[in-house]
Design a protein around this motif. Structure first.
Motif, PDB file in Angstrom:
ATOM      1  N   VAL A  22       0.544  -0.765   0.031  1.00  0.00           N
ATOM      2  CA  VAL A  22      -0.283   0.402  -0.061  1.00  0.00           C
ATOM      3  C   VAL A  22       1.449   1.050   0.024  1.00  0.00           C
ATOM      4  O   VAL A  22       1.667   1.171   0.899  1.00  0.00           O
ATOM      5  CB  VAL A  22      -1.015   0.073   1.227  1.00  0.00           C
ATOM      6  CG1 VAL A  22      -1.894   1.560   0.925  1.00  0.00           C
ATOM      7  CG2 VAL A  22      -1.330  -1.536   1.800  1.00  0.00           C
ATOM      8  N   GLY A  23       0.209   2.182  -1.291  1.00  0.00           N
ATOM      9  CA  GLY A  23       1.106   3.104  -0.729  1.00  0.00           C
ATOM     10  C   GLY A  23       1.878   3.555  -2.348  1.00  0.00           C
ATOM     11  O   GLY A  23       1.100   3.378  -3.886  1.00  0.00           O
ATOM     12  N   ASP A  24       3.041   4.793  -2.567  1.00  0.00           N
ATOM     13  CA  ASP A  24       3.478   5.116  -3.695  1.00  0.00           C
ATOM     14  C   ASP A  24       4.180   4.121  -4.222  1.00  0.00           C
ATOM     15  O   ASP A  24       5.369   4.211  -4.425  1.00  0.00           O
ATOM     16  CB  ASP A  24       3.927   6.350  -3.060  1.00  0.00           C
ATOM     17  CG  ASP A  24       5.208   6.953  -4.564  1.00  0.00           C
ATOM     18  OD1 ASP A  24       4.611   6.500  -5.899  1.00  0.00           O
ATOM     19  OD2 ASP A  24       5.829   8.591  -4.030  1.00  0.00           O
ATOM     20  N   LYS A  68       0.267 -14.490  -3.879  1.00  0.00           N
ATOM     21  CA  LYS A  68      -0.425 -13.499  -4.462  1.00  0.00           C
ATOM     22  C   LYS A  68      -0.396 -12.619  -4.311  1.00  0.00           C
ATOM     23  O   LYS A  68      -0.041 -11.090  -3.393  1.00  0.00           O
ATOM     24  CB  LYS A  68      -1.442 -13.430  -3.933  1.00  0.00           C
ATOM     25  CG  LYS A  68      -3.173 -12.587  -5.246  1.00  0.00           C
ATOM     26  CD  LYS A  68      -4.239 -13.281  -4.320  1.00  0.00           C
ATOM     27  CE  LYS A  68      -5.026 -11.555  -5.087  1.00  0.00           C
ATOM     28  NZ  LYS A  68      -6.488 -12.097  -4.861  1.00  0.00           N
ATOM     29  N   VAL A  69       0.339 -10.538  -4.662  1.00  0.00           N
ATOM     30  CA  VAL A  69       0.455  -9.909  -4.871  1.00  0.00           C
ATOM     31  C   VAL A  69      -0.673  -8.740  -5.106  1.00  0.00           C
ATOM     32  O   VAL A  69      -1.215  -8.590  -6.198  1.00  0.00           O
ATOM     33  CB  VAL A  69       1.555  -9.291  -5.465  1.00  0.00           C
ATOM     34  CG1 VAL A  69       2.422  -7.395  -4.579  1.00  0.00           C
ATOM     35  CG2 VAL A  69       3.308 -10.288  -4.518  1.00  0.00           C
ATOM     36  N   GLN A  70      -1.176  -7.708  -4.537  1.00  0.00           N
ATOM     37  CA  GLN A  70      -1.671  -7.007  -5.044  1.00  0.00           C
ATOM     38  C   GLN A  70      -1.503  -5.416  -4.160  1.00  0.00           C
ATOM     39  O   GLN A  70      -1.273  -5.449  -2.988  1.00  0.00           O
ATOM     40  CB  GLN A  70      -3.488  -7.234  -3.905  1.00  0.00           C
ATOM     41  CG  GLN A  70      -4.184  -6.860  -2.529  1.00  0.00           C
ATOM     42  CD  GLN A  70      -4.682  -7.926  -2.489  1.00  0.00           C
ATOM     43  OE1 GLN A  70      -5.801  -8.752  -3.214  1.00  0.00           O
ATOM     44  NE2 GLN A  70      -5.317  -7.416  -1.300  1.00  0.00           N
ATOM     45  N   PHE A  71      -1.933  -4.554  -4.757  1.00  0.00           N
ATOM     46  CA  PHE A  71      -1.412  -2.869  -5.018  1.00  0.00           C
ATOM     47  C   PHE A  71      -2.398  -2.038  -4.243  1.00  0.00           C
ATOM     48  O   PHE A  71      -3.614  -2.403  -4.196  1.00  0.00           O
ATOM     49  CB  PHE A  71      -0.885  -2.504  -6.070  1.00  0.00           C
ATOM     50  CG  PHE A  71      -0.036  -2.421  -6.494  1.00  0.00           C
ATOM     51  CD1 PHE A  71       1.353  -3.802  -5.509  1.00  0.00           C
ATOM     52  CD2 PHE A  71       1.076  -3.143  -7.838  1.00  0.00           C
ATOM     53  CE1 PHE A  71       2.656  -3.635  -5.740  1.00  0.00           C
ATOM     54  CE2 PHE A  71       1.480  -3.558  -8.317  1.00  0.00           C
ATOM     55  CZ  PHE A  71       3.404  -4.227  -7.044  1.00  0.00           C
ATOM     56  N   CYS A  72      -2.395  -0.990  -3.818  1.00  0.00           N
ATOM     57  CA  CYS A  72      -3.407  -0.803  -3.065  1.00  0.00           C
ATOM     58  C   CYS A  72      -2.388   1.134  -3.013  1.00  0.00           C
ATOM     59  O   CYS A  72      -1.419   1.629  -2.811  1.00  0.00           O
ATOM     60  CB  CYS A  72      -3.732  -0.687  -1.833  1.00  0.00           C
ATOM     61  SG  CYS A  72      -5.116   0.287  -1.573  1.00  0.00           S
ATOM     62  N   ALA A  73      -3.263   1.817  -4.496  1.00  0.00           N
ATOM     63  CA  ALA A  73      -2.484   3.456  -4.126  1.00  0.00           C
ATOM     64  C   ALA A  73      -2.879   4.095  -4.349  1.00  0.00           C
ATOM     65  O   ALA A  73      -3.766   4.319  -5.502  1.00  0.00           O
ATOM     66  CB  ALA A  73      -1.409   2.596  -5.163  1.00  0.00           C
ATOM     67  N   PRO A  74      -2.874   6.316  -4.213  1.00  0.00           N
ATOM     68  CA  PRO A  74      -4.197   6.772  -5.457  1.00  0.00           C
ATOM     69  C   PRO A  74      -3.436   6.853  -6.550  1.00  0.00           C
ATOM     70  O   PRO A  74      -2.547   5.836  -7.190  1.00  0.00           O
ATOM     71  CB  PRO A  74      -3.324   8.238  -4.398  1.00  0.00           C
ATOM     72  CG  PRO A  74      -2.685   7.553  -3.126  1.00  0.00           C
ATOM     73  CD  PRO A  74      -2.246   5.845  -3.618  1.00  0.00           C
ATOM     74  N   ASP A  75      -4.472   7.036  -7.068  1.00  0.00           N
ATOM     75  CA  ASP A  75      -4.442   6.918  -9.321  1.00  0.00           C
ATOM     76  C   ASP A  75      -3.173   7.778  -9.315  1.00  0.00           C
ATOM     77  O   ASP A  75      -2.262   7.192 -10.091  1.00  0.00           O
ATOM     78  CB  ASP A  75      -5.971   8.341  -9.123  1.00  0.00           C
ATOM     79  CG  ASP A  75      -7.010   7.114  -9.402  1.00  0.00           C
ATOM     80  OD1 ASP A  75      -6.987   5.784  -9.187  1.00  0.00           O
ATOM     81  OD2 ASP A  75      -8.066   7.844  -8.963  1.00  0.00           O
TER      82      ASP A  75
END
Length: 301
Positions: free
Chosen positions: A162-164, A184-191
């Protein structure tokens, strides 16, 4: 196999092109060094240069402790106190130290792609301590080691980063390493902090979805990017993407919190969570020493 090829094989430039077997071998060797005594004369008489063209505290000290535990002679190089300020190129600096007889070099730098070019020209093994937003392989290795110690194995885990993502070398190295070990890898980030070129390798999910992983890895918010418009304010970032106490309560009971550090307490993660029971942040730092011992041994022993 020629001497040149042997040394080329001992470079550690990243995890993207490192095989699963070799990654596991490094993790296994780190486990050995974690159990071993504090100092061994294994690399007595060897000279290792820590060449940091970009500031660092944790990474440089971790490498230095690892090198000294292996009995190596350590040369610390800081760009701010060197001829680089006078215009000497990074290549010339590394080539100079090679000419003086170093046996290996640990390098941290901002330019992307330069390290691979150096590795083609320099005959001593080079270890990547972070290059631009490309890779930070030893950070990912210590992260993998921490996860394996916690869960027993990495295969089958879901890891949210999560992040930049756009500017993160940690995210990239972890992506390559985790997937090779079956996670399994997943990302979370601002657009505006997403890396489009990585979308084919990992999905971008909402913060609520990210919290349902086995590992929630928060990335440092580079507050200096505030001036460039990537974040409006630290408070707003925390509101939407920070790991707050409330959000931590939504995590699975067995899930852990990770962070490559340094931590902006109260921004990407609440102060109360940094050293909470499920946090592995300081454990990661501790695990960095045996991992780097294994990597340096791989290069020189």
């Amino acid at each position: 196999m020629s001497q040149t090829n042997v040394k080329t094989d001992r470079h550690l430039l990243g995890l993207k092109h490192l095989g699963q077997e070799e990654i596991v071998g490094i993790l296994n060797r780190a486990a050995h060094w974690e159990q071993a005594g504090k100092v061994t004369p294994l690399l007595e008489g060897k000279f290792v240069a820590n060449m940091f063209f970009e500031n660092s505290t944790r990474t440089r000290f971790s490498f230095e402790v690892a090198e000294k535990r292996l009995g190596a002679q350590v040369l610390n190089f800081a760009a701010a106190a060197s001829s680089v300020e006078k215009g000497e190129s990074i290549y010339d600096t590394v080539r100079t130290l090679e000419s003086m007889g170093i046996d290996a070099g640990v390098i941290r730098m901002k330019p992307i792609g330069l390290l691979a070019e150096l590795a083609d020209k320099i005959k001593v093994p080079l270890i990547n301590a972070g290059d631009g937003n490309n890779e930070h392989p030893t950070q990912a290795l210590l992260d993998l080691y921490t996860m394996r110690k916690t869960f027993g194995e990495i295969k089958g885990l879901t890891v949210s980063i999560v992040g930049d993502i756009l500017h993160s070398r940690v995210a990239r190295s972890n992506l390559w390493g985790l997937q090779k070990l079956g996670a399994k890898v997943q990302f979370c980030a601002p657009d505006n902090m997403q890396a489009p070129e990585l979308a084919e390798y990992a999905n971008y999910v909402s913060m609520d979805e990210a919290l349902q992983a086995d590992v929630v890895m928060m990335l440092r918010v580079q507050l200096e990017r505030h001036d460039k418009g990537f974040i409006r304010s630290a408070e707003e970032y925390r509101e939407h993407y920070g790991l707050t106490v409330e959000r931590a309560g939504m995590m699975k009971p067995h899930a852990i919190i990770m962070h490559p550090a340094p931590v902006n307490r109260g921004v990407e993660i609440d102060d109360e969570l940094v050293e909470c029971e499920r946090s592995k942040i300081f454990t990661q730092m501790s695990n960095g020493v045996p991992i780097r011992m294994a990597v340096i041994e791989r290069a020189l022993a």
